[in-house]
Design a protein around this motif. Sequence first.
Motif, PDB file in Angstrom:
ATOM      1  N   TYR A 174     -64.301 -27.129   7.176  1.00 25.06           N
ATOM      2  CA  TYR A 174     -62.868 -27.068   7.483  1.00 25.06           C
ATOM      3  C   TYR A 174     -62.269 -28.468   7.549  1.00 25.06           C
ATOM      4  N   ALA A 175     -62.982 -29.401   8.192  1.00 23.11           N
ATOM      5  CA  ALA A 175     -62.475 -30.772   8.299  1.00 23.11           C
ATOM      6  C   ALA A 175     -62.332 -31.407   6.915  1.00 23.11           C
ATOM      7  N   ALA A 176     -63.321 -31.186   6.046  1.00 18.93           N
ATOM      8  CA  ALA A 176     -63.248 -31.748   4.693  1.00 18.93           C
ATOM      9  C   ALA A 176     -62.113 -31.117   3.899  1.00 18.93           C
ATOM     10  N   PHE A 177     -61.933 -29.816   4.036  1.00 17.18           N
ATOM     11  CA  PHE A 177     -60.866 -29.123   3.310  1.00 17.18           C
ATOM     12  C   PHE A 177     -59.491 -29.582   3.781  1.00 17.18           C
ATOM     13  N   MET A 178     -59.301 -29.679   5.094  1.00 14.59           N
ATOM     14  CA  MET A 178     -58.001 -30.092   5.612  1.00 14.59           C
ATOM     15  C   MET A 178     -57.702 -31.545   5.258  1.00 14.59           C
ATOM     16  N   LEU A 179     -58.718 -32.391   5.302  1.00 18.19           N
ATOM     17  CA  LEU A 179     -58.505 -33.793   4.953  1.00 18.19           C
ATOM     18  C   LEU A 179     -58.095 -33.930   3.491  1.00 18.19           C
ATOM     19  N   THR A 180     -58.710 -33.160   2.627  1.00 21.85           N
ATOM     20  CA  THR A 180     -58.359 -33.205   1.206  1.00 21.85           C
ATOM     21  C   THR A 180     -56.978 -32.612   0.960  1.00 21.85           C
ATOM     22  N   SER A 181     -56.623 -31.558   1.713  1.00 25.42           N
ATOM     23  CA  SER A 181     -55.318 -30.921   1.501  1.00 25.42           C
ATOM     24  C   SER A 181     -54.164 -31.858   1.855  1.00 25.42           C
ATOM     25  N   LYS A 182     -54.405 -32.812   2.748  1.00 23.57           N
ATOM     26  CA  LYS A 182     -53.343 -33.743   3.128  1.00 23.57           C
ATOM     27  C   LYS A 182     -53.012 -34.726   2.009  1.00 23.57           C
ATOM     28  N   GLU A 183     -53.812 -34.735   0.951  1.00 19.58           N
ATOM     29  CA  GLU A 183     -53.520 -35.584  -0.203  1.00 19.58           C
ATOM     30  C   GLU A 183     -52.438 -34.976  -1.097  1.00 19.58           C
ATOM     31  N   LEU A 184     -51.994 -33.757  -0.758  1.00 18.39           N
ATOM     32  CA  LEU A 184     -51.052 -33.048  -1.620  1.00 18.39           C
ATOM     33  C   LEU A 184     -49.768 -33.842  -1.853  1.00 18.39           C
ATOM     34  N   GLU A 185     -49.165 -34.361  -0.802  1.00 18.80           N
ATOM     35  CA  GLU A 185     -47.881 -35.041  -0.938  1.00 18.80           C
ATOM     36  C   GLU A 185     -47.988 -36.275  -1.824  1.00 18.80           C
ATOM     37  N   GLY A 186     -49.140 -36.938  -1.803  1.00 21.97           N
ATOM     38  CA  GLY A 186     -49.305 -38.095  -2.680  1.00 21.97           C
ATOM     39  C   GLY A 186     -49.631 -37.708  -4.104  1.00 21.97           C
ATOM     40  N   VAL A 187     -50.248 -36.554  -4.284  1.00 22.97           N
ATOM     41  CA  VAL A 187     -50.659 -36.136  -5.625  1.00 22.97           C
ATOM     42  C   VAL A 187     -49.499 -35.549  -6.409  1.00 22.97           C
ATOM     43  N   VAL A 188     -48.601 -34.819  -5.751  1.00 24.08           N
ATOM     44  CA  VAL A 188     -47.515 -34.138  -6.466  1.00 24.08           C
ATOM     45  C   VAL A 188     -46.533 -35.120  -7.088  1.00 24.08           C
ATOM     46  N   SER A 189     -46.535 -36.351  -6.637  1.00 28.17           N
ATOM     47  CA  SER A 189     -45.630 -37.345  -7.226  1.00 28.17           C
ATOM     48  C   SER A 189     -46.108 -37.793  -8.598  1.00 28.17           C
ATOM     49  N   THR A 190     -47.339 -37.475  -8.940  1.00 29.22           N
ATOM     50  CA  THR A 190     -47.868 -37.814 -10.259  1.00 29.22           C
ATOM     51  C   THR A 190     -47.574 -36.681 -11.229  1.00 29.22           C
ATOM     52  N   SER A 191     -48.203 -36.701 -12.361  1.00 27.52           N
ATOM     53  CA  SER A 191     -47.960 -35.675 -13.376  1.00 27.52           C
ATOM     54  C   SER A 191     -48.570 -34.340 -12.957  1.00 27.52           C
ATOM     55  N   PHE A 192     -48.116 -33.288 -13.615  1.00 33.02           N
ATOM     56  CA  PHE A 192     -48.602 -31.945 -13.311  1.00 33.02           C
ATOM     57  C   PHE A 192     -50.089 -31.819 -13.614  1.00 33.02           C
ATOM     58  N   LEU A 193     -50.514 -32.488 -14.689  1.00 33.49           N
ATOM     59  CA  LEU A 193     -51.930 -32.408 -15.050  1.00 33.49           C
ATOM     60  C   LEU A 193     -52.805 -33.056 -13.985  1.00 33.49           C
ATOM     61  N   ASP A 194     -52.329 -34.178 -13.444  1.00 33.18           N
ATOM     62  CA  ASP A 194     -53.105 -34.823 -12.382  1.00 33.18           C
ATOM     63  C   ASP A 194     -53.154 -33.945 -11.129  1.00 33.18           C
ATOM     64  N   THR A 195     -52.023 -33.305 -10.828  1.00 33.60           N
ATOM     65  CA  THR A 195     -51.986 -32.415  -9.658  1.00 33.60           C
ATOM     66  C   THR A 195     -52.919 -31.230  -9.859  1.00 33.60           C
ATOM     67  N   ARG A 196     -52.883 -30.676 -11.061  1.00 37.48           N
ATOM     68  CA  ARG A 196     -53.767 -29.542 -11.367  1.00 37.48           C
ATOM     69  C   ARG A 196     -55.224 -29.973 -11.288  1.00 37.48           C
ATOM     70  N   ASP A 197     -55.523 -31.139 -11.813  1.00 41.60           N
ATOM     71  CA  ASP A 197     -56.898 -31.641 -11.760  1.00 41.60           C
ATOM     72  C   ASP A 197     -57.334 -31.875 -10.313  1.00 41.60           C
ATOM     73  N   TRP A 198     -56.423 -32.374  -9.486  1.00 36.43           N
ATOM     74  CA  TRP A 198     -56.752 -32.595  -8.067  1.00 36.43           C
ATOM     75  C   TRP A 198     -57.066 -31.271  -7.363  1.00 36.43           C
ATOM     76  N   TYR A 199     -56.263 -30.274  -7.667  1.00 35.97           N
ATOM     77  CA  TYR A 199     -56.460 -28.990  -6.983  1.00 35.97           C
ATOM     78  C   TYR A 199     -57.795 -28.363  -7.376  1.00 35.97           C
ATOM     79  N   PHE A 200     -58.067 -28.264  -8.671  1.00 34.14           N
ATOM     80  CA  PHE A 200     -59.256 -27.528  -9.114  1.00 34.14           C
ATOM     81  C   PHE A 200     -60.542 -28.341  -8.994  1.00 34.14           C
ATOM     82  N   ASN A 201     -60.444 -29.661  -9.018  1.00 37.50           N
ATOM     83  CA  ASN A 201     -61.663 -30.474  -8.968  1.00 37.50           C
ATOM     84  C   ASN A 201     -61.958 -31.062  -7.591  1.00 37.50           C
ATOM     85  N   ARG A 202     -60.937 -31.143  -6.734  1.00 35.30           N
ATOM     86  CA  ARG A 202     -61.174 -31.701  -5.398  1.00 35.30           C
ATOM     87  C   ARG A 202     -60.947 -30.675  -4.292  1.00 35.30           C
TER      88      ARG A 202
END
Length: 273
Positions: A125-153
């Motif tokens: 849970y701690a690892a999942f929540m810590l990774t989920s907080k990267e969302l706001e920084g990731v969405v500012s990039t391209s859609f492909l990078d955001t998609r890659d972040w979601y499915f790979n991290r």
Amino acid sequence: MFLGKFFKRLKSAKLSMRSKLVLSLLSIAAILLVSSTISVLEYRSMSNYVSELIADDISSINVANRLSDMTNQYNLQILESIGEEEEAELPEFDADYFTSHCDSLRMSPSTNRIYPMADSVMYSYAAFMLTSKELEGVVSTSFLDTRDWYFNRLQPRFDRLTEDIDRLTDGIYKDLEKNSATFERGFYRSIIPGIVAVGVGLLLVLMLLFFILAFYVNPLYRMLDGLNAYRASDKKYSVRFEGDDQLSELNDGISELAGENQQLRRRIREIRK
């Protein structure tokens, strides 16, 4: 020494018919009462203990399912926010509820089995929540990078969290099965004294029946046959049996009266001659 004197006094004591029958019936009642009390106390003790464990397991299963639903809903909300054109925001998640209830699972009575599984859930849970907080920084990039972040991290950490929660739920289910089996075994164990008491009670009843037939009913029939023979053909009343109670006294009295009556009849016949 004391027991020897006690048994000697007990042997020399003269018990009446009423006392013998009352003592016999009271002994049967005492055995049945003691054994039934033991059965009830054993069943109540076992039932209360195992029932609490089963209730705790059911509550833990409900909590684990609730935690699984919370994380699944949170993950879906993140996925939805990634697909939106507007600026994505991190969904709300009741972290206090999750951690407090996960801690309650760690403190459950089945600590040895559940504790390490609950720890694994907390780490995932701690690892999942810590990774989920990267969302706001990731969405500012391209859609492909955001998609890659979601499915790979994020998704692998979510899968790990889901697996740990499922493993925790399976562990609680196994503990529930064990407690249910313990309850069943305890039930049969608690009724054993009752079964033994019934068997002993039946044996004592048969012994009491034999005692009554041998020492009271049969002598009464012998006394009746002897009395009928005396009245019908003036035979001597010669019924004898061992005993020191009222029945023996009654038989001695009948024998004495019959003997006196025979002597009286003999004298009357001699006088008439």
